[in-house]
Write a protein that holds these residues in place. Structure first.
Motif, PDB file in Angstrom:
ATOM      1  N   ARG A 156       0.836  -1.213   0.000  1.00 49.57           N
ATOM      2  CA  ARG A 156       0.000   0.000   0.000  1.00 49.57           C
ATOM      3  C   ARG A 156       0.864   1.254   0.000  1.00 49.57           C
ATOM      4  O   ARG A 156       0.583   2.232  -0.711  1.00 49.57           O
ATOM      5  N   ASP A 157       1.913   1.221   0.818  1.00 49.33           N
ATOM      6  CA  ASP A 157       2.810   2.378   0.877  1.00 49.33           C
ATOM      7  C   ASP A 157       3.486   2.610  -0.475  1.00 49.33           C
ATOM      8  O   ASP A 157       3.601   3.753  -0.936  1.00 49.33           O
ATOM      9  N   TYR A 158       3.916   1.535  -1.112  1.00 54.84           N
ATOM     10  CA  TYR A 158       4.577   1.667  -2.415  1.00 54.84           C
ATOM     11  C   TYR A 158       3.588   2.118  -3.489  1.00 54.84           C
ATOM     12  O   TYR A 158       3.948   2.897  -4.382  1.00 54.84           O
ATOM     13  N   TYR A 159       2.369   1.629  -3.406  1.00 55.70           N
ATOM     14  CA  TYR A 159       1.326   2.030  -4.351  1.00 55.70           C
ATOM     15  C   TYR A 159       1.164   3.557  -4.336  1.00 55.70           C
ATOM     16  O   TYR A 159       1.114   4.208  -5.396  1.00 55.70           O
ATOM     17  N   GLN A 160       1.084   4.124  -3.135  1.00 56.79           N
ATOM     18  CA  GLN A 160       0.934   5.575  -3.023  1.00 56.79           C
ATOM     19  C   GLN A 160       2.165   6.312  -3.552  1.00 56.79           C
ATOM     20  O   GLN A 160       2.043   7.340  -4.231  1.00 56.79           O
ATOM     21  N   LYS A 161       3.331   5.783  -3.254  1.00 60.61           N
ATOM     22  CA  LYS A 161       4.564   6.415  -3.740  1.00 60.61           C
ATOM     23  C   LYS A 161       4.643   6.347  -5.262  1.00 60.61           C
ATOM     24  O   LYS A 161       5.004   7.338  -5.923  1.00 60.61           O
ATOM     25  N   GLN A 162       4.325   5.196  -5.803  1.00 61.90           N
ATOM     26  CA  GLN A 162       4.377   5.018  -7.258  1.00 61.90           C
ATOM     27  C   GLN A 162       3.403   5.968  -7.943  1.00 61.90           C
ATOM     28  O   GLN A 162       3.717   6.583  -8.975  1.00 61.90           O
ATOM     29  N   LEU A 163       2.222   6.095  -7.367  1.00 60.86           N
ATOM     30  CA  LEU A 163       1.208   6.985  -7.937  1.00 60.86           C
ATOM     31  C   LEU A 163       1.706   8.430  -7.929  1.00 60.86           C
ATOM     32  O   LEU A 163       1.564   9.168  -8.921  1.00 60.86           O
ATOM     33  N   GLY A 164       2.308   8.839  -6.816  1.00 61.49           N
ATOM     34  CA  GLY A 164       2.840  10.196  -6.728  1.00 61.49           C
ATOM     35  C   GLY A 164       3.970  10.448  -7.711  1.00 61.49           C
ATOM     36  O   GLY A 164       4.059  11.532  -8.311  1.00 61.49           O
ATOM     37  N   ASP A 165       4.812   9.446  -7.909  1.00 62.80           N
ATOM     38  CA  ASP A 165       5.920   9.597  -8.855  1.00 62.80           C
ATOM     39  C   ASP A 165       5.409   9.773 -10.285  1.00 62.80           C
ATOM     40  O   ASP A 165       5.938  10.595 -11.050  1.00 62.80           O
ATOM     41  N   VAL A 166       4.385   9.010 -10.642  1.00 62.71           N
ATOM     42  CA  VAL A 166       3.828   9.119 -11.995  1.00 62.71           C
ATOM     43  C   VAL A 166       3.177  10.486 -12.200  1.00 62.71           C
ATOM     44  O   VAL A 166       3.348  11.139 -13.248  1.00 62.71           O
ATOM     45  N   GLN A 167       2.451  10.946 -11.194  1.00 59.16           N
ATOM     46  CA  GLN A 167       1.794  12.254 -11.297  1.00 59.16           C
ATOM     47  C   GLN A 167       2.798  13.391 -11.420  1.00 59.16           C
ATOM     48  O   GLN A 167       2.500  14.436 -11.989  1.00 59.16           O
ATOM     49  N   GLY A 168       3.981  13.165 -10.884  1.00 61.12           N
ATOM     50  CA  GLY A 168       5.014  14.205 -10.932  1.00 61.12           C
ATOM     51  C   GLY A 168       5.996  14.034 -12.063  1.00 61.12           C
ATOM     52  O   GLY A 168       7.112  14.586 -11.996  1.00 61.12           O
ATOM     53  N   THR A 169       5.649  13.302 -13.102  1.00 62.98           N
ATOM     54  CA  THR A 169       6.552  13.085 -14.233  1.00 62.98           C
ATOM     55  C   THR A 169       6.983  14.419 -14.851  1.00 62.98           C
ATOM     56  O   THR A 169       6.157  15.280 -15.150  1.00 62.98           O
ATOM     57  N   GLU A 170       8.280  14.554 -15.051  1.00 62.05           N
ATOM     58  CA  GLU A 170       8.819  15.793 -15.611  1.00 62.05           C
ATOM     59  C   GLU A 170       8.325  15.991 -17.046  1.00 62.05           C
ATOM     60  O   GLU A 170       8.383  15.070 -17.866  1.00 62.05           O
ATOM     61  N   GLY A 171       7.847  17.168 -17.322  1.00 62.71           N
ATOM     62  CA  GLY A 171       7.407  17.504 -18.676  1.00 62.71           C
ATOM     63  C   GLY A 171       5.975  17.116 -18.980  1.00 62.71           C
ATOM     64  O   GLY A 171       5.481  17.394 -20.086  1.00 62.71           O
ATOM     65  N   ALA A 172       5.290  16.475 -18.028  1.00 65.60           N
ATOM     66  CA  ALA A 172       3.905  16.045 -18.260  1.00 65.60           C
ATOM     67  C   ALA A 172       2.968  17.250 -18.344  1.00 65.60           C
ATOM     68  O   ALA A 172       3.073  18.186 -17.543  1.00 65.60           O
ATOM     69  N   LYS A 173       2.051  17.212 -19.301  1.00 62.19           N
ATOM     70  CA  LYS A 173       1.084  18.287 -19.481  1.00 62.19           C
ATOM     71  C   LYS A 173      -0.337  17.742 -19.323  1.00 62.19           C
ATOM     72  O   LYS A 173      -0.661  16.668 -19.830  1.00 62.19           O
ATOM     73  N   GLY A 174      -1.168  18.514 -18.641  1.00 57.99           N
ATOM     74  CA  GLY A 174      -2.570  18.126 -18.468  1.00 57.99           C
ATOM     75  C   GLY A 174      -2.732  16.833 -17.682  1.00 57.99           C
ATOM     76  O   GLY A 174      -3.514  15.951 -18.081  1.00 57.99           O
ATOM     77  N   VAL A 175      -2.038  16.705 -16.576  1.00 56.72           N
ATOM     78  CA  VAL A 175      -2.092  15.475 -15.767  1.00 56.72           C
ATOM     79  C   VAL A 175      -3.478  15.301 -15.141  1.00 56.72           C
ATOM     80  O   VAL A 175      -4.010  16.214 -14.506  1.00 56.72           O
ATOM     81  N   LYS A 176      -4.055  14.125 -15.337  1.00 49.77           N
ATOM     82  CA  LYS A 176      -5.355  13.799 -14.746  1.00 49.77           C
ATOM     83  C   LYS A 176      -5.267  12.419 -14.094  1.00 49.77           C
ATOM     84  O   LYS A 176      -4.668  11.502 -14.663  1.00 49.77           O
ATOM     85  N   THR A 177      -5.896  12.300 -12.943  1.00 52.72           N
ATOM     86  CA  THR A 177      -5.892  11.022 -12.214  1.00 52.72           C
ATOM     87  C   THR A 177      -7.324  10.610 -11.916  1.00 52.72           C
ATOM     88  O   THR A 177      -8.144  11.446 -11.517  1.00 52.72           O
ATOM     89  N   ALA A 178      -7.609   9.328 -12.091  1.00 55.93           N
ATOM     90  CA  ALA A 178      -8.961   8.815 -11.822  1.00 55.93           C
ATOM     91  C   ALA A 178      -8.863   7.410 -11.246  1.00 55.93           C
ATOM     92  O   ALA A 178      -7.944   6.649 -11.586  1.00 55.93           O
ATOM     93  N   PRO A 179      -9.805   7.060 -10.367  1.00 54.00           N
ATOM     94  CA  PRO A 179      -9.802   5.695  -9.815  1.00 54.00           C
ATOM     95  C   PRO A 179     -10.222   4.681 -10.873  1.00 54.00           C
ATOM     96  O   PRO A 179     -10.953   5.013 -11.814  1.00 54.00           O
TER      97      PRO A 179
END
Length: 292
Positions: A156-179
Motif C-alpha cells: 500500500r505504501d509503495y502504491y501511493q509512492k508510485q502513484l505520486g511519482d507518476v503524477q510528478g513526471t517531468e514535462g507532463a502536461k494536463g495530468v489527470k488522475t482517476a480511480p
C-alpha cells in the motif's frame, strides 16, 4: 544387707546434698544431649526449604521466559509472480501493440519479487505517417517482515509512492488522475501529454495493488510523420484492460489463497523501450523502490 540398713542409707541419701546435685546433673546432661539432635533436624528442614525456594524461583523464571511471545507478523498473501510476458492475453496485445514483436522480459535477480515485460509496435502507413505504441507491465511483490511490517501494508505504501511519482513526471502536461474499479484492491490511472520532437505522446499509467503485489502498466501512443494523434480515451481503456488482466494473472499464479515465503527481494531493471517512445515512457515509469 538388712532391711533396716537399706532404709537408713536411703534416708541418708535424701539428706545428702551431693546426691541431689548428681541426680540434677544427670538430667541436665541427658537434656543437653537431646538439643543438638533437635537443632540438626531443624537445620535440615530449614536447608531443604531454602533449596526448594531457589529451585522454584528458577523454574518460574524459566517458565516466564518460555511464555514470552516471539515477535510475529501476518504472512503475505502472495508468494510468487506470474511470467510477465504472459500476463496480458494475446488478443489484448494484438489490439494494443498491433504488428508488435514478442515481449521483452526485463532483467531481475529474483523473479518471485520483481518482474517486467514490454512490447512496442510501429504501424507504418507510408506517406500518411505511422502509429507508434508502447506497452509495459511491471510487478513488484512485498514479503511480510517482522521489523518492516506486513506485506500488504508495504505494498500500500509503495502504491501511493508510485502513484505520486507518476503524477510528478517531468514535462507532463494536463495530468489527470482517476480511480479504476474492478482491478485489484485499489487502482488508479494517470494520463497526460508528453511533447517530444517526434510528436505528442499520449501517456497512460495504471497503478494497481492486489494484496502484497503492485502492478504498474504503462501505455503510450503517438501519431508520427504527420499521422493523427491517437484518442486518449481509447488509450486509457486499453491500459485499464491490460492492467486488469495483469492483476488477474497475479491471483491465478498464486491460486485462490497464498502464503508468505521467506527470502529477500532484489531489484530488476526493465528493458528500455525503442526510440522514439524511449524518453516518454522512461519519464512516465517511476523507478521502483527496493523492497528488500
Amino acid at each position: 544387707m538388712s532391711e533396716g540398713t537399706m532404709q537408713l542409707r536411703a534416708q541418708r541419701d535424701q539428706r545428702d546434698p551431693r546426691a541431689k546435685r548428681a541426680k540434677r546433673l544427670t538430667r541436665v546432661l541427658v537434656g543437653a544431649a537431646a538439643v543438638p539432635v533437635m537443632l540438626v533436624a531443624a537445620g535440615c528442614s530449614s536447608d531443604s526449604g531454602s533449596g526448594d525456594g531457589k529451585d522454584k524461583g528458577a523454574q518460574e523464571s524459566a517458565a516466564s521466559k518460555s511464555a514470552s511471545p516471539s515477535p510475529t507478523v501476518r504472512a503475505a498473501a502472495f508468494r510468487k509472480l506470474p511470467e510477465p510476458c504472459s500476463a496480458v492475453s494475446k488478443k489484448t496485445l494484438d489490439d494494443l501493440v498491433p504488428k508488435g514483436d514478442s515481449g521483452k522480459e526485463g532483467s531481475s535477480n529474483d523473479t518471485s519479487a520483481r518482474v517486467s515485460c514490454s512490447w512496442d509496435s510501429l504501424d507504418d502507413n507510408g506517406v500518411k505517417g505511422s502509429q507508434f505504441r508502447w506497452l509495459s507491465v511491471s510487478m513488484l511483490r512485498f514479503d511480510s517482515d517482522v521489523t518492516r511490517g506486513e506485506g500488504d501494508k508495504l505494498a500500500r505504501d509503495y502504491y501511493q509512492k508510485q502513484l505520486g511519482d507518476v503524477q510528478g513526471t517531468e514535462g507532463a502536461k494536463g495530468v489527470k488522475t482517476a480511480p479504476v474499479s474492478g482491478t485489484g484492491d485499489e487502482a488508479s490511472v494517470v494520463r497526460y501529454d508528453l511533447k517530444k520532437k517526434e510528436g505528442t505522446f499520449k501517456q497512460q499509467t495504471v497503478v494497481a495493488r492486489v494484496e502484497n503485489v503492485v502492478v504498474t502498466v504503462d501505455y503510450n501512443g503517438a501519431g508520427l510523420a504527420g499521422d493523427k494523434t491517437p484518442d486518449a480515451d481509447d488509450l486509457v481503456k486499453d491500459a485499464q484492460k491490460a492492467a486488469k488482466e495483469a492483476v488477474a494473472a497475479v491471483t491465478k499464479a498464486n491460486g485462490t489463497t497464498g502464503s508468505d515465503q521467506p527470502g529477500g527481494r532484489s531489484s530488476g531493471t526493465p528493458s528500455a523501450p525503442k526510440s522514439p517512445s524511449d524518453a516518454a515512457s522512461q519519464s512516465a515509469s517511476a523507478s521502483p523502490a527496493k523492497s528488500g
